[in-house]
Write an enzyme that holds these catalytic residues in place. Structure first.
Site, PDB file in Angstrom:
ATOM      1  N   ASP A  51       0.842  -1.197   0.000  1.00 21.99           N
ATOM      2  CA  ASP A  51       0.000   0.000   0.000  1.00 21.99           C
ATOM      3  C   ASP A  51       0.879   1.249   0.000  1.00 21.99           C
ATOM      4  O   ASP A  51       2.045   1.207   0.399  1.00 21.99           O
ATOM      5  CB  ASP A  51      -0.887   0.036   1.252  1.00 21.99           C
ATOM      6  CG  ASP A  51      -1.877  -1.112   1.269  1.00 21.99           C
ATOM      7  OD1 ASP A  51      -2.195  -1.636   0.187  1.00 21.99           O
ATOM      8  OD2 ASP A  51      -2.319  -1.476   2.372  1.00 21.99           O
TER       9      ASP A  51
HETATM   10  N1  URA Z   1      -1.196  -5.841   3.898  1.00 23.86           N
HETATM   11  C1  URA Z   1      -1.671  -4.583   3.905  1.00 23.86           C
HETATM   12  O1  URA Z   1      -2.694  -4.294   4.504  1.00 23.86           O
HETATM   13  N2  URA Z   1      -0.980  -3.655   3.220  1.00 23.86           N
HETATM   14  C2  URA Z   1       0.171  -3.907   2.573  1.00 23.86           C
HETATM   15  O2  URA Z   1       0.766  -3.013   1.987  1.00 23.86           O
HETATM   16  C3  URA Z   1       0.656  -5.225   2.577  1.00 23.86           C
HETATM   17  C4  URA Z   1      -0.055  -6.181   3.247  1.00 23.86           C
END
Ligand code: URA
Length: 237
Positions: free
Chosen positions: A102
Site C-alpha cells: 500500500d
Molecule cells: N497488507 C496490507 O494491509 N498492506 C500492505 O501493503 C501489505 C499487506
C-alpha cells in the site's frame, strides 16, 4: 518449455529429430552442452544448435527496493508517480511487481520481468512467507494470535485467509507472517481484532530480508543468492 520442443519449433524439425540432436551433444544452453531433451528452458536461456543461435537470452531483471511510505506500488498510474519512476534501467518497462505494498506501507518490494519466478513467489501454494512489522493504535489482544492462526473470512473475495503467525512484541507492536497477499490483508486482519494499523513495514519475503544498507527509496539488482533466497520457505532458512 522443454528443450526438445523449443528446438523443434524454431528449427522446423520433429521432436524426435530434436531429441537426437540434443542427445548427440549438438545443443548448448547458456554455453553448456546439454543432452537432456526434457530440460526446461525459458526466454532467459541462450540456446545454440550446431553453433547457430536458436534463441538468444533475454535479460532477466530481479530488483529489490526499499519502498518508502508515500510511493505508489504500481508500474503506471494516471495521477501519481509510481515506484517505477525511481528506477533507472533501460529495460524498466518490462518490469512488474511481485506483490504490491500500500502507499502508506514501507519495506521490501520486488520487481522483475520474470513472470514464472514472481508467480512462484506470490502463489499461496508455494508458501513463501512474507513478514510484516506492525504498529497498531491500541495494544494487540492476546486472543488475536489464535484468530490469525484460524484465519478470517473475507466476504468480498469469499475466501478464508490462510493460517498466519502473529507474534505480539509488546504493547502496540507485532510481527505477522503471511503466505499469501490479499488486498490490504494485514490491515483487514488487525481490524478484525479491534486494532487499526498505523505503521506497516515489510521486512522479508522468503529468506530474503530487506538489506540494512538499502535506505528508503534505494533499489538495486538482486544477487543470484538473493534471488534463490526469496523463494526459500523462511527467513531463518
Ligand atoms: N497488507 C496490507 O494491509 N498492506 C500492505 O501493503 C501489505 C499487506
Amino acid at each position: 518449455m522443454k528443450l526438445d520442443r523449443l528446438i523443434a519449433k524454431h528449427r522446423q524439425m520433429g521432436r524426435t529429430a530434436a531429441l537426437r540432436a540434443i542427445a548427440t551433444s549438438r545443443v548448448r544452453v547458456n554455453n553448456v552442452v546439454t543432452t537432456d531433451g526434457h530440460a526446461e528452458v525459458d526466454r532467459f536461456c541462450a540456446v545454440m544448435l550446431d553453433e547457430e543461435p536458436v534463441q538468444s537470452a533475454e535479460r532477466g531483471l530481479y530488483l529489490i527496493m526499499h519502498k518508502p511510505v508515500g510511493w505508489l506500488s504500481a508500474t503506471k498510474d494516471a495521477q501519481h508517480p509510481t515506484v517505477l519512476d525511481w528506477i533507472d534501467d533501460p529495460d524498466k518497462h518490462t518490469l512488474h511487481l511481485a506483490g504490491r505494498l500500500d502507499r502508506n506501507t514501507s519495506g521490501l518490494l520486488i520487481l522483475t520481468n520474470d513472470g514464472a519466478w514472481s508467480k512462484r513467489l506470490m502463489a499461496s501454494d508455494f508458501k513463501v512467507p512474507k513478514v510484516y512489522h506492525v504498529e497498531t493504535d491500541v495494544p494487540v489482544p492476546p486472543e488475536a494470535v489464535e484468530a490469525f492462526q484460524r484465519g478470517f473470512y473475507f466476504h468480498t473475495e469469499d475466501i478464508t485467509t490462510l493460517p498466519a503467525k502473529l507474534d505480539i512484541l509488546g504493547g502496540c507492536l507485532a510481527r505477522v507472517t503471511l503466505h499469501e497477499g490479499r488486498y490490504h490483508q494485514v490491515k483487514r486482519m488487525f481490524h478484525r481484532v479491534g486494532c487499526r494499523v498505523i505503521v506497516l513495514h515489510r521486512e522479508s519475503v522468503g529468506a530474503l530480508c530487506l538489506p540494512e544498507d538499502l535506505k528508503p527509496g534505494e533499489w538495486r539488482s538482486m544477487s543470484e543468492a538473493e534471488r534463490q533466497s526469496a523463494l526459500a520457505s523462511s527467513a531463518a532458512a
